[in-house]
Design an enzyme around this catalytic site. Structure first.
Site, PDB file in Angstrom:
ATOM      1  N   CYS B 178      46.240  39.369  38.975  1.00 56.99           N
ATOM      2  CA  CYS B 178      45.247  38.262  38.295  1.00 56.99           C
ATOM      3  C   CYS B 178      44.284  39.133  37.382  1.00 56.99           C
ATOM      4  O   CYS B 178      43.372  38.326  37.229  1.00 56.99           O
ATOM      5  CB  CYS B 178      44.744  37.519  39.532  1.00 56.99           C
ATOM      6  SG  CYS B 178      45.969  36.884  40.589  1.00 56.99           S
ATOM      7  N   HIS B 317      35.399  35.451  38.201  1.00 56.37           N
ATOM      8  CA  HIS B 317      36.807  35.421  38.466  1.00 56.37           C
ATOM      9  C   HIS B 317      36.778  34.078  39.426  1.00 56.37           C
ATOM     10  O   HIS B 317      37.867  33.220  39.170  1.00 56.37           O
ATOM     11  CB  HIS B 317      37.148  36.572  39.307  1.00 56.37           C
ATOM     12  CG  HIS B 317      38.733  36.761  39.794  1.00 56.37           C
ATOM     13  ND1 HIS B 317      39.566  36.615  38.680  1.00 56.37           N
ATOM     14  CD2 HIS B 317      39.324  36.794  40.754  1.00 56.37           C
ATOM     15  CE1 HIS B 317      40.924  36.665  39.304  1.00 56.37           C
ATOM     16  NE2 HIS B 317      40.651  36.715  40.841  1.00 56.37           N
ATOM     17  N   GLU B 328      32.259  38.007  45.334  1.00 59.16           N
ATOM     18  CA  GLU B 328      31.906  38.318  44.012  1.00 59.16           C
ATOM     19  C   GLU B 328      30.456  38.211  43.806  1.00 59.16           C
ATOM     20  O   GLU B 328      29.874  39.048  43.179  1.00 59.16           O
ATOM     21  CB  GLU B 328      32.625  37.283  43.134  1.00 59.16           C
ATOM     22  CG  GLU B 328      32.711  37.722  41.766  1.00 59.16           C
ATOM     23  CD  GLU B 328      33.667  36.807  41.006  1.00 59.16           C
ATOM     24  OE1 GLU B 328      34.230  35.778  41.489  1.00 59.16           O
ATOM     25  OE2 GLU B 328      33.867  36.911  39.519  1.00 59.16           O
ATOM     26  N   LYS B 349      37.840  28.285  36.445  1.00 63.76           N
ATOM     27  CA  LYS B 349      38.977  27.857  37.241  1.00 63.76           C
ATOM     28  C   LYS B 349      38.854  26.485  37.863  1.00 63.76           C
ATOM     29  O   LYS B 349      39.657  25.950  38.318  1.00 63.76           O
ATOM     30  CB  LYS B 349      39.225  28.950  38.168  1.00 63.76           C
ATOM     31  CG  LYS B 349      39.808  30.110  37.793  1.00 63.76           C
ATOM     32  CD  LYS B 349      40.251  31.241  38.663  1.00 63.76           C
ATOM     33  CE  LYS B 349      40.638  32.323  38.212  1.00 63.76           C
ATOM     34  NZ  LYS B 349      39.610  33.343  37.643  1.00 63.76           N
ATOM     35  N   HIS B 354      44.173  28.666  38.945  1.00 64.45           N
ATOM     36  CA  HIS B 354      43.939  30.266  38.782  1.00 64.45           C
ATOM     37  C   HIS B 354      45.390  30.368  38.064  1.00 64.45           C
ATOM     38  O   HIS B 354      46.431  30.208  38.302  1.00 64.45           O
ATOM     39  CB  HIS B 354      44.039  30.651  40.122  1.00 64.45           C
ATOM     40  CG  HIS B 354      43.915  32.092  40.183  1.00 64.45           C
ATOM     41  ND1 HIS B 354      44.055  32.868  38.872  1.00 64.45           N
ATOM     42  CD2 HIS B 354      43.881  33.096  41.082  1.00 64.45           C
ATOM     43  CE1 HIS B 354      43.666  34.149  39.181  1.00 64.45           C
ATOM     44  NE2 HIS B 354      43.619  34.285  40.494  1.00 64.45           N
ATOM     45  N   PHE B 413      45.286  41.147  42.863  1.00 67.47           N
ATOM     46  CA  PHE B 413      45.989  41.325  44.165  1.00 67.47           C
ATOM     47  C   PHE B 413      46.400  42.910  44.153  1.00 67.47           C
ATOM     48  O   PHE B 413      46.776  43.038  43.062  1.00 67.47           O
ATOM     49  CB  PHE B 413      47.291  40.484  44.711  1.00 67.47           C
ATOM     50  CG  PHE B 413      46.790  39.291  45.213  1.00 67.47           C
ATOM     51  CD1 PHE B 413      45.738  38.957  45.656  1.00 67.47           C
ATOM     52  CD2 PHE B 413      47.835  38.348  45.774  1.00 67.47           C
ATOM     53  CE1 PHE B 413      45.379  37.807  46.531  1.00 67.47           C
ATOM     54  CE2 PHE B 413      47.686  37.279  46.333  1.00 67.47           C
ATOM     55  CZ  PHE B 413      46.349  36.774  46.656  1.00 67.47           C
TER      56      PHE B 413
END
Lengths: 78, 425
Positions: B178, B317, B328, B349, B354, B413
């Site tokens: 990602c 993110h 975060e 997002k 996502h 990930f």
């Protein structure tokens, strides 16, 4: 019988490969229709499903035009 | 823009074009407008309903006909993620003033042998896998399409963009899950500084919405179970319960300022700094204190040669998963301390869902647009901010802010993190 196979190929080319029907004729080469060797292999897979006849790699070597393919299939259908 | 210290001796890298296709819209401007309006791109997905997955919502890009838009045979010969790459690339080269009259893809006005392509993709041709594997199992090896590998390979997106544009410079595909879209821009920036290319089309693409991928993300507990599609993606909200899977792509045209000026192009922004790191912690979970992300952000600031206090906006993110958003928040505070309170944060997002390997690139496009217009979009569906999220997150309406520098962060990930900093052109 040959006309049936030609119709089947025409149908596959227009519906699944997006070839304009006007471009298709028995003496048109696959190359001219924008199909490369991978496309031709794919075409044979669809043809196998519809006609029960599988054209092997080595049999494709001298297949240039739609008529060539029709003839090969007719030959194998005996 | 001040570029003291480490950055002063090297060429400035500028963005001269963007192409975006996202669940927020078709095109850079359309996507931006819907993000500003906090208009959700989520809907119930007929494919997922049909496949019977436990989660059936997704964020799709506006429908398009690949054969009509990209040429006959495109639907059959190219995976959906490559369609998205081509649509983003076509807009980007036009936006950067690189196309002639006759052909909408072919790059003109610069040496195509010196144009590179750097694309990120987390999954590559997921739909092609989904179509072909059942054929292999059900009908046997003799029925497998010869197109399977060429369609599915994750580097086919970048390869096909090169075929269409004529770009014969370095051509690579990077996978940091990602974070891939941002990592690709990092790699492109390095090519430009190293003199490996004069220009790079850099970004990320992803089309990974299949029953199988949604099933596995659901099994992980990563996806929102909210039955209402439009409110499911709610970054930083106390009721967030997972992300909504999306698809899309964004490609930037990057070049040195000197090169842009020589060809008469107008820079949109400067890609001032890049930072990358690994968590070295866990396959899918971030460390609670956001450890690796802290390093990536610090490295980007150092690379840009700016003061941390110059960062006025973060496009986070912000996936809308409980773990990510909390980590975060902690990461940001440990980098910026009290200045955190003066960073205007958003997660786009909430609108786009996502986009996995495309997220970093799409969000870089939004961060650049925020910088240019001096306005930060609200985080869609953020109603009650989680008290554990100690950030100034924009809610409800866009907020006008004068910005010196903006930051976009991405975490993949695998524990791979990327940070990009843009400053005014």
């Amino acid at each position: 019988m040959s006309q049936d196979v030609l119709n089947t190929i025409t149908e596959i080319l227009t519906e699944e490969f997006g070839v304009p029907a006007d471009d298709i004729s028995a003496d048109a080469t696959f190359e001219k229709l924008g199909l490369d060797s991978l496309d031709v292999v794919e075409l044979t897979l669809v043809l196998e499903e519809k006609t029960g006849v599988k054209l092997e790699d080595e049999e494709l070597e001298d297949v240039r035009t739609l008529q060539d393919a029709v003839n090969k299939i007719a030959e194998k259908q005996g | 823009m001040a570029t003291a210290g480490a950055a002063s001796a090297r060429p400035e890298i500028v963005v001269t074009g963007f192409g975006v296709i996202s669940p927020a819209g078709r095109g850079y401007e359309a996507s931006w407008q819907n993000v500003l309006a906090a208009r959700s791109g989520a809907a119930t997905d007929p494919l997922l309903v049909d496949e019977g997955t436990s989660v059936t919502i997704s964020c799709r890009v506006p429908a398009f006909d690949p054969d009509e838009e990209l040429g006959r045979g495109s639907a059959r010969r190219l995976d959906r993620f490559t369609h998205l790459a081509l649509l983003a690339a076509r807009e980007a080269v036009a936006h950067a003033g690189l196309t002639g009259d006759d052909d909408e893809f072919t790059i003109v006005g610069t040496d195509p042998d010196r144009v590179g392509i750097a694309l990120g993709s987390g999954i590559g041709g997921a739909e092609t896998w989904a179509e072909e594997y059942p054929r292999y199992i059900g009908k046997g090896p003799g029925r497998v399409s010869p197109m399977f590998i060429p369609k599915m390979l994750s580097n086919t997106g970048a390869g096909t963009v090169a075929i269409r544009t004529g770009a014969r410079g370095p051509n690579m595909t990077v996978n940091t899950a990602c974070a891939a879209g941002a990592s690709a821009m990092h790699m492109a920036r390095d090519w430009l500084l190293a003199g490996s290319a004069d220009m790079v089309l850099a970004g990320g693409v992803e089309a990974g919405i299949t029953g199988l991928s949604v099933a596995t993300f659901a099994q992980m507990g990563a996806l929102s179970r909210n039955p209402d599609p439009e409110t499911a993606s709610r970054p930083f909200d106390v009721d967030r319960d997972g992300f909504v899977i999306g698809e899309g792509g964004a490609i930037a045209v990057l070049e040195t300022r000197e090169h842009a000026e020589a060809r008469g192009a107008t820079p949109l922004a400067v890609l001032a700094g890049v930072g990358a790191s690994a968590d070295a912690f866990h396959a899918t979970a971030p460390p609670e204190d956001g450890g690796g992300a802290v390093l990536a952000i610090r490295r980007a600031i150092e690379d840009a040669g700016i003061d941390p206090e110059q960062i006025g906006h973060l496009n986070a993110h912000g996936t809308s998963t409980p773990l990510n958003d909390a980590a975060e928040s902690k990461a940001l505070r440990s980098v910026f301390g009290d200045h955190t309170d003066r960073i205007v944060v958003t997660s786009t997002k909430g609108v786009t869902g996502h986009l996995l390997g495309a997220a970093g690139a799409v969000e870089a496009a939004f961060a650049v647009q925020a910088l240019r217009e001096g306005v930060v979009p609200p985080t869609a569906n953020l109603v009650n901010q989680d008290p554990d999220i100690d950030l100034d997150v924009v809610q409800q309406q866009p907020r006008e802010v004068d910005l010196d520098a903006v930051l976009s962060t991405s975490m993949g990930f695998g524990g791979q993190n990327a940070a990009l900093i843009f400053t005014p052109a």
